[in-house]
Design a protein around this motif. Structure first.
Motif, PDB file in Angstrom:
ATOM      1  N   LEU A 222      38.088  33.228  50.067  1.00  0.00           N
ATOM      2  CA  LEU A 222      37.986  34.681  50.216  1.00  0.00           C
ATOM      3  C   LEU A 222      38.926  35.387  49.242  1.00  0.00           C
ATOM      4  CD1 LEU A 222      37.756  35.182  54.085  1.00  0.00           C
ATOM      5  CD2 LEU A 222      36.130  36.058  52.398  1.00  0.00           C
ATOM      6  N   TYR A 223      40.135  34.883  49.127  1.00  0.00           N
ATOM      7  CA  TYR A 223      41.134  35.491  48.242  1.00  0.00           C
ATOM      8  C   TYR A 223      40.635  35.479  46.791  1.00  0.00           C
ATOM      9  CZ  TYR A 223      45.576  36.315  45.855  1.00  0.00           C
ATOM     10  OH  TYR A 223      46.562  36.823  45.044  1.00  0.00           O
ATOM     11  N   LYS A 224      40.109  34.340  46.351  1.00  0.00           N
ATOM     12  CA  LYS A 224      39.610  34.230  44.976  1.00  0.00           C
ATOM     13  C   LYS A 224      38.412  35.148  44.751  1.00  0.00           C
ATOM     14  CE  LYS A 224      41.124  29.434  44.481  1.00  0.00           C
ATOM     15  NZ  LYS A 224      40.693  28.016  44.423  1.00  0.00           N
ATOM     16  N   ALA A 225      37.515  35.198  45.751  1.00  0.00           N
ATOM     17  CA  ALA A 225      36.322  36.040  45.629  1.00  0.00           C
ATOM     18  C   ALA A 225      36.705  37.523  45.520  1.00  0.00           C
ATOM     19  CB  ALA A 225      35.405  35.817  46.823  1.00  0.00           C
ATOM     20  N   LYS A 226      37.680  37.956  46.343  1.00  0.00           N
ATOM     21  CA  LYS A 226      38.116  39.364  46.317  1.00  0.00           C
ATOM     22  C   LYS A 226      38.724  39.728  44.968  1.00  0.00           C
ATOM     23  CE  LYS A 226      39.117  39.622  51.286  1.00  0.00           C
ATOM     24  NZ  LYS A 226      40.186  39.657  52.306  1.00  0.00           N
ATOM     25  N   ASN A 227      39.472  38.809  44.363  1.00  0.00           N
ATOM     26  CA  ASN A 227      40.088  39.092  43.069  1.00  0.00           C
ATOM     27  C   ASN A 227      39.065  39.104  41.933  1.00  0.00           C
ATOM     28  OD1 ASN A 227      42.725  39.444  43.946  1.00  0.00           O
ATOM     29  ND2 ASN A 227      43.236  37.279  43.761  1.00  0.00           N
ATOM     30  N   LYS A 228      38.118  38.179  41.977  1.00  0.00           N
ATOM     31  CA  LYS A 228      37.143  38.071  40.890  1.00  0.00           C
ATOM     32  C   LYS A 228      36.094  39.180  40.914  1.00  0.00           C
ATOM     33  CE  LYS A 228      37.532  33.123  39.971  1.00  0.00           C
ATOM     34  NZ  LYS A 228      36.810  31.834  39.839  1.00  0.00           N
ATOM     35  N   ILE A 229      35.772  39.648  42.113  1.00  0.00           N
ATOM     36  CA  ILE A 229      34.714  40.665  42.212  1.00  0.00           C
ATOM     37  C   ILE A 229      35.178  42.020  41.671  1.00  0.00           C
ATOM     38  CG2 ILE A 229      35.194  41.651  44.503  1.00  0.00           C
ATOM     39  CD1 ILE A 229      32.148  41.317  45.057  1.00  0.00           C
ATOM     40  N   LYS A 230      36.506  42.208  41.570  1.00  0.00           N
ATOM     41  CA  LYS A 230      37.034  43.473  41.041  1.00  0.00           C
ATOM     42  C   LYS A 230      36.588  43.715  39.608  1.00  0.00           C
ATOM     43  CE  LYS A 230      41.242  43.235  43.868  1.00  0.00           C
ATOM     44  NZ  LYS A 230      42.728  43.033  43.840  1.00  0.00           N
ATOM     45  N   ASN A 231      36.480  42.635  38.827  1.00  0.00           N
ATOM     46  CA  ASN A 231      36.108  42.760  37.409  1.00  0.00           C
ATOM     47  C   ASN A 231      34.703  42.230  37.143  1.00  0.00           C
ATOM     48  OD1 ASN A 231      38.784  43.685  36.782  1.00  0.00           O
ATOM     49  ND2 ASN A 231      39.469  41.553  36.903  1.00  0.00           N
ATOM     50  N   CYS A 232      33.918  42.112  38.203  1.00  0.00           N
ATOM     51  CA  CYS A 232      32.573  41.548  38.071  1.00  0.00           C
ATOM     52  C   CYS A 232      31.575  42.623  37.615  1.00  0.00           C
ATOM     53  CB  CYS A 232      32.137  40.953  39.406  1.00  0.00           C
ATOM     54  SG  CYS A 232      30.559  40.113  39.316  1.00  0.00           S
ATOM     55  N   LYS A 233      30.796  42.306  36.602  1.00  0.00           N
ATOM     56  CA  LYS A 233      29.773  43.235  36.097  1.00  0.00           C
ATOM     57  C   LYS A 233      28.394  42.618  36.313  1.00  0.00           C
ATOM     58  CE  LYS A 233      32.860  45.179  32.600  1.00  0.00           C
ATOM     59  NZ  LYS A 233      33.099  45.399  31.154  1.00  0.00           N
ATOM     60  N   MET A 234      27.729  43.064  37.374  1.00  0.00           N
ATOM     61  CA  MET A 234      26.407  42.548  37.726  1.00  0.00           C
ATOM     62  C   MET A 234      25.538  43.679  38.245  1.00  0.00           C
ATOM     63  SD  MET A 234      27.171  38.932  39.591  1.00  0.00           S
ATOM     64  CE  MET A 234      28.128  37.669  38.781  1.00  0.00           C
ATOM     65  N   ARG A 235      24.280  43.348  38.514  1.00  0.00           N
ATOM     66  CA  ARG A 235      23.378  44.346  39.080  1.00  0.00           C
ATOM     67  C   ARG A 235      23.935  44.793  40.420  1.00  0.00           C
ATOM     68  NH1 ARG A 235      19.360  40.530  38.108  1.00  0.00           N
ATOM     69  NH2 ARG A 235      18.829  40.557  40.331  1.00  0.00           N
ATOM     70  N   SER A 236      23.792  46.077  40.717  1.00  0.00           N
ATOM     71  CA  SER A 236      24.395  46.667  41.906  1.00  0.00           C
ATOM     72  C   SER A 236      23.960  45.996  43.197  1.00  0.00           C
ATOM     73  CB  SER A 236      24.073  48.164  41.974  1.00  0.00           C
ATOM     74  OG  SER A 236      22.665  48.371  42.005  1.00  0.00           O
ATOM     75  N   GLU A 237      22.672  45.564  43.287  1.00  0.00           N
ATOM     76  CA  GLU A 237      22.203  44.951  44.531  1.00  0.00           C
ATOM     77  C   GLU A 237      22.882  43.600  44.794  1.00  0.00           C
ATOM     78  OE1 GLU A 237      18.897  44.312  41.398  1.00  0.00           O
ATOM     79  OE2 GLU A 237      20.288  45.898  42.025  1.00  0.00           O
ATOM     80  N   ILE A 238      23.110  42.818  43.700  1.00  0.00           N
ATOM     81  CA  ILE A 238      23.795  41.523  43.841  1.00  0.00           C
ATOM     82  C   ILE A 238      25.252  41.755  44.211  1.00  0.00           C
ATOM     83  CG2 ILE A 238      24.532  39.424  42.644  1.00  0.00           C
ATOM     84  CD1 ILE A 238      22.043  39.629  40.921  1.00  0.00           C
ATOM     85  N   LEU A 239      25.856  42.743  43.574  1.00  0.00           N
ATOM     86  CA  LEU A 239      27.251  43.069  43.830  1.00  0.00           C
ATOM     87  C   LEU A 239      27.459  43.507  45.283  1.00  0.00           C
ATOM     88  CD1 LEU A 239      29.850  43.075  42.153  1.00  0.00           C
ATOM     89  CD2 LEU A 239      29.496  45.522  41.767  1.00  0.00           C
ATOM     90  N   LYS A 240      26.569  44.352  45.769  1.00  0.00           N
ATOM     91  CA  LYS A 240      26.660  44.828  47.153  1.00  0.00           C
ATOM     92  C   LYS A 240      26.498  43.680  48.149  1.00  0.00           C
ATOM     93  CE  LYS A 240      25.142  49.607  46.451  1.00  0.00           C
ATOM     94  NZ  LYS A 240      24.068  50.604  46.722  1.00  0.00           N
ATOM     95  N   GLU A 241      25.617  42.744  47.830  1.00  0.00           N
ATOM     96  CA  GLU A 241      25.395  41.593  48.713  1.00  0.00           C
ATOM     97  C   GLU A 241      26.650  40.723  48.796  1.00  0.00           C
ATOM     98  OE1 GLU A 241      22.227  37.890  49.328  1.00  0.00           O
ATOM     99  OE2 GLU A 241      21.929  39.340  47.707  1.00  0.00           O
ATOM    100  N   MET A 242      27.304  40.540  47.663  1.00  0.00           N
ATOM    101  CA  MET A 242      28.531  39.741  47.634  1.00  0.00           C
ATOM    102  C   MET A 242      29.656  40.458  48.370  1.00  0.00           C
ATOM    103  SD  MET A 242      28.668  37.779  43.934  1.00  0.00           S
ATOM    104  CE  MET A 242      28.772  39.282  42.945  1.00  0.00           C
ATOM    105  N   GLU A 243      29.796  41.764  48.135  1.00  0.00           N
ATOM    106  CA  GLU A 243      30.822  42.541  48.820  1.00  0.00           C
ATOM    107  C   GLU A 243      30.627  42.520  50.327  1.00  0.00           C
ATOM    108  OE1 GLU A 243      30.328  46.287  46.911  1.00  0.00           O
ATOM    109  OE2 GLU A 243      31.888  45.902  45.393  1.00  0.00           O
TER     110      GLU A 243
END
Length: 279
Positions: A222-243
């Protein structure tokens, strides 16, 4: 039969501690008065698959000779015939510290010959953590999780005196704690009790460790995912699903800290699947 069976269990424990298979034992030498008992000899021979036992050594003289040599060395006798004899003492229990998840991390394993010295590095488990409680050091600079840390060294001298030293990796600050026979050492009876308890609760300890490891693994994921998603550039629907997956898993972990191993594993697999682009 109970006492006889206990002898065999002690023998099995000795081989296990030495990480040696009984097939590698070249010779079985009988030492000590109880080895004269026919039943003990029979059980030993059966344990070692019918191997012939060595009975040429006087069992009583061997014990008395060893005690005399040990007493001579401890008294400082400089006689060459005594000083050339090497007698090894070992740690009766494993020594280590508590780590995240109430787990015991071994620094010096049980039955390590002494004198000895072992070191391990430990890092912070949370962001901006400013103290590591190992009872000998505190006060570390705040930093992201896993950045600040300490090097812990356990040292046992020839007299069995334990010294624990903890050094701050970034600042160099060092503190230590010395445990002598008169200061916090366990008695022979207490050591035997702990060894028996460890054997009695071996399965429960293994299950607890498995669950704690799974909890820590999910927390780290979870910690790694939270840090990496801050600088993640992807389609909004994929990003929202991950968040969404990260937020739901974080809440679930907070509300279910006593969750069983299987559930923790399922949550880990789901999180890694949804957030696969991040890893």
């Amino acid at each position: 039969m109970g006492s006889f069976n206990k002898c065999v269990k002690i023998l099995e424990a000795c081989l296990s501690d030495a990480k040696m298979k009984k097939s590698r034992v070249e010779q079985v030498i009988l030492v000590g008065g109880s080895t004269r008992i026919p039943k003990v000899q029979l059980m030993l021979q059966e344990f070692f698959d019918g191997r012939e036992l060595c009975k040429s050594v006087n069992p009583d003289e061997a014990v008395a000779y060893n005690a005399a040599v040990l007493a001579s060395k401890l008294s400082g006798n400089t006689n060459k015939s005594v000083q050339d004899v090497v007698l090894l003492d070992v740690t009766p229990l494993s020594l280590g510290i508590d780590v995240k998840g109430d787990l015991f991390d071994v620094v010096i394993p049980r039955n390590t010959p002494i004198p000895t010295s072992r070191s391990k590095q430990y890092y912070t488990a949370y962001d901006n953590q400013n103290a590591i409680d190992i009872r000998v050091i505190s006060g570390i600079p705040p930093a992201p999780k896993g950045v600040s840390g300490v090097t812990v060294c356990f040292e046992i001298d020839a007299n069995g005196i334990l010294t624990v030293t903890a050094g701050n990796i970034s600042t160099g600050k060092v503190e230590k704690l010395t445990i002598t026979d008169a200061n916090g050492r366990l008695s022979k009876e207490e050591i035997e009790k702990k060894v028996k308890e460890a054997e009695r609760y071996k399965y429960e300890d293994q299950e607890f460790k498995k669950k704690a490891d799974a909890y820590n693994a999910l927390d780290d994921c979870l910690y790694k995912a939270k840090n990496k998603i801050k600088n993640c550039k992807m389609r909004s629907e994929i990003l929202k699903e991950m968040e969404k997956a990260i937020a739901e898993t974080t809440k679930w972990l907070t509300d279910n800290q006593a969750a069983p191993f299987a559930e923790l594993q399922l949550k880990m697999v789901h999180l890694e699947f949804v957030c696969k682009p991040l890893f």
